[in-house]
Design a protein around this motif. Sequence first.
Motif, mmCIF file in Angstrom:
data_model
loop_
_atom_site.group_PDB
_atom_site.id
_atom_site.type_symbol
_atom_site.label_atom_id
_atom_site.label_comp_id
_atom_site.label_asym_id
_atom_site.label_seq_id
_atom_site.Cartn_x
_atom_site.Cartn_y
_atom_site.Cartn_z
ATOM 1 N N THR A 185 1.006 -1.196 0.058
ATOM 2 C CA THR A 185 0.104 -0.066 -0.144
ATOM 3 C C THR A 185 0.766 1.326 -0.052
ATOM 4 O OG1 THR A 185 -1.793 -1.031 1.158
ATOM 5 C CG2 THR A 185 -1.910 1.134 1.236
ATOM 6 N N ALA A 186 1.940 1.214 0.814
ATOM 7 C CA ALA A 186 2.762 2.513 1.009
ATOM 8 C C ALA A 186 3.453 2.815 -0.445
ATOM 9 C CB ALA A 186 3.872 2.367 1.797
ATOM 10 N N VAL A 187 4.101 1.345 -1.026
ATOM 11 C CA VAL A 187 4.944 1.473 -2.404
ATOM 12 C C VAL A 187 3.548 1.958 -3.386
ATOM 13 C CG1 VAL A 187 5.992 0.410 -4.065
ATOM 14 C CG2 VAL A 187 6.487 0.182 -1.883
ATOM 15 N N ALA A 188 2.537 1.696 -3.516
ATOM 16 C CA ALA A 188 1.668 2.019 -4.517
ATOM 17 C C ALA A 188 1.281 3.362 -4.267
ATOM 18 C CB ALA A 188 0.387 1.057 -4.620
ATOM 19 N N SER A 189 1.034 3.840 -3.143
ATOM 20 C CA SER A 189 0.957 5.173 -2.749
ATOM 21 C C SER A 189 1.955 6.214 -3.102
ATOM 22 C CB SER A 189 0.543 5.361 -1.277
ATOM 23 O OG SER A 189 -0.599 4.758 -0.957
ATOM 24 N N LEU A 190 3.042 5.735 -2.876
ATOM 25 C CA LEU A 190 4.143 6.818 -3.316
ATOM 26 C C LEU A 190 4.378 6.697 -4.971
ATOM 27 C CD1 LEU A 190 6.742 8.340 -2.602
ATOM 28 C CD2 LEU A 190 8.001 6.094 -2.490
ATOM 29 N N SER A 191 4.100 5.518 -5.534
ATOM 30 C CA SER A 191 4.174 5.459 -6.931
ATOM 31 C C SER A 191 3.090 6.401 -7.399
ATOM 32 C CB SER A 191 3.888 4.165 -7.230
ATOM 33 O OG SER A 191 5.045 3.413 -7.116
ATOM 34 N N ALA A 192 1.954 6.459 -7.084
ATOM 35 C CA ALA A 192 1.068 7.561 -7.411
ATOM 36 C C ALA A 192 1.457 8.791 -7.098
ATOM 37 C CB ALA A 192 -0.581 7.095 -6.291
ATOM 38 N N LEU A 193 2.101 9.245 -5.793
ATOM 39 C CA LEU A 193 2.573 10.424 -5.617
ATOM 40 C C LEU A 193 3.427 11.118 -6.834
ATOM 41 C CD1 LEU A 193 2.584 12.987 -3.960
ATOM 42 C CD2 LEU A 193 4.209 11.932 -2.432
ATOM 43 N N VAL A 194 4.250 9.983 -7.249
ATOM 44 C CA VAL A 194 5.418 10.357 -7.991
ATOM 45 C C VAL A 194 4.576 10.537 -9.578
ATOM 46 C CG1 VAL A 194 7.042 9.170 -9.728
ATOM 47 C CG2 VAL A 194 7.269 8.897 -7.106
ATOM 48 N N ILE A 195 3.774 9.833 -9.904
ATOM 49 C CA ILE A 195 2.854 10.092 -11.189
ATOM 50 C C ILE A 195 2.323 11.630 -11.219
ATOM 51 C CG2 ILE A 195 1.007 9.226 -12.627
ATOM 52 C CD1 ILE A 195 1.911 6.453 -11.732
ATOM 53 N N VAL A 196 1.654 11.682 -9.837
ATOM 54 C CA VAL A 196 0.938 13.238 -10.101
ATOM 55 C C VAL A 196 2.078 14.328 -9.957
ATOM 56 C CG1 VAL A 196 -0.054 14.674 -8.190
ATOM 57 C CG2 VAL A 196 -0.735 12.252 -8.591
ATOM 58 N N ALA A 197 3.460 14.091 -9.289
ATOM 59 C CA ALA A 197 4.371 15.078 -9.597
ATOM 60 C C ALA A 197 4.893 15.059 -10.926
ATOM 61 C CB ALA A 197 5.580 14.672 -8.677
ATOM 62 N N MET A 198 4.783 14.112 -11.749
ATOM 63 C CA MET A 198 5.213 14.076 -13.275
ATOM 64 C C MET A 198 4.113 14.907 -13.989
ATOM 65 S SD MET A 198 7.608 10.570 -14.022
ATOM 66 C CE MET A 198 6.331 9.380 -13.686
ATOM 67 N N TRP A 199 2.837 14.558 -13.819
ATOM 68 C CA TRP A 199 1.856 15.174 -14.357
ATOM 69 C C TRP A 199 1.600 16.516 -13.814
ATOM 70 C CZ3 TRP A 199 -3.728 12.942 -13.470
ATOM 71 C CH2 TRP A 199 -4.552 13.386 -14.730
ATOM 72 N N PHE A 200 2.030 17.323 -12.851
ATOM 73 C CA PHE A 200 2.304 18.542 -12.515
ATOM 74 C C PHE A 200 2.868 19.200 -13.641
ATOM 75 C CE2 PHE A 200 3.818 22.154 -10.219
ATOM 76 C CZ PHE A 200 2.422 22.857 -10.068
ATOM 77 N N GLY A 201 4.183 18.538 -13.863
ATOM 78 C CA GLY A 201 5.053 19.283 -14.901
ATOM 79 C C GLY A 201 4.429 19.497 -16.271
ATOM 80 N N VAL A 202 3.446 18.426 -16.556
ATOM 81 C CA VAL A 202 2.697 18.791 -17.954
ATOM 82 C C VAL A 202 2.080 19.785 -17.760
ATOM 83 C CG1 VAL A 202 1.059 17.278 -19.389
ATOM 84 C CG2 VAL A 202 3.033 16.126 -18.185
ATOM 85 N N TRP A 203 0.920 19.904 -16.709
ATOM 86 C CA TRP A 203 0.179 21.031 -16.510
ATOM 87 C C TRP A 203 0.920 22.324 -16.509
ATOM 88 C CZ3 TRP A 203 -4.870 20.621 -16.862
ATOM 89 C CH2 TRP A 203 -5.577 19.336 -16.644
ATOM 90 N N VAL A 204 2.030 22.438 -16.138
ATOM 91 C CA VAL A 204 2.652 23.686 -15.664
ATOM 92 C C VAL A 204 3.508 24.389 -17.071
ATOM 93 C CG1 VAL A 204 4.427 25.172 -14.216
ATOM 94 C CG2 VAL A 204 2.604 23.772 -13.441
ATOM 95 N N LEU A 205 4.391 23.256 -17.400
ATOM 96 C CA LEU A 205 5.255 23.728 -18.646
ATOM 97 C C LEU A 205 4.878 23.108 -19.998
ATOM 98 C CD1 LEU A 205 8.180 21.995 -16.813
ATOM 99 C CD2 LEU A 205 7.772 24.622 -16.834
ATOM 100 N N SER A 206 5.063 23.923 -21.003
ATOM 101 C CA SER A 206 4.925 23.592 -22.265
ATOM 102 C C SER A 206 5.754 22.351 -22.795
ATOM 103 C CB SER A 206 4.898 24.828 -23.204
ATOM 104 O OG SER A 206 5.140 24.371 -24.543
ATOM 105 N N PRO A 207 5.206 21.688 -23.717
ATOM 106 C CA PRO A 207 6.182 20.720 -24.241
ATOM 107 C C PRO A 207 7.267 21.095 -25.149
ATOM 108 C CG PRO A 207 3.822 20.394 -24.892
ATOM 109 C CD PRO A 207 3.981 21.403 -24.033
ATOM 110 N N CYS A 208 6.962 22.454 -25.603
ATOM 111 C CA CYS A 208 8.078 22.880 -26.446
ATOM 112 C C CYS A 208 9.011 23.951 -25.712
ATOM 113 C CB CYS A 208 7.254 23.919 -27.609
ATOM 114 S SG CYS A 208 6.204 22.569 -28.577
#
Length: 115
Positions: free
Chosen positions: A88-111
């Motif tokens: 449960t802890a590992v899966a929750s940490l993995s979800a947090l990592v994915i959310v952190a990566m997704w935040f960069g997609v929201w904030v930064l332009s791919p170009c």
Amino acid sequence: MTSWLALVFAPTLALGVQSVMYALVTPSCAGQHRLALHGAAAAALLLVVVLAALAFRDLTVRHAEPGSLDSDEGGPRTARRFIAMVATAVASLSALVIVAMWFGVWVLSPCDPRP
């Protein structure tokens, strides 16, 4: 069994979606859209959250009737609960990592030309 799935596949999914999102940057920049990046992150986050929920369910559910060899009484219960807690802890940490990566997609332009 589902605890092992969360323990092994959740971090693998987080690393895999990082590679997929990195590979999708060039097509997203060429088309000036982020839909594929958001889709990859959302799908991975959904799968990891499902794996975390399954591991948490293993933490709270008794698996066998009392007195049987696979009962949750004594030693095996402790080991099973420990694996479920870690999964449960590992899966929750993995979800947090994915959310952190997704935040960069929201904030930064791919170009964005900056490193």
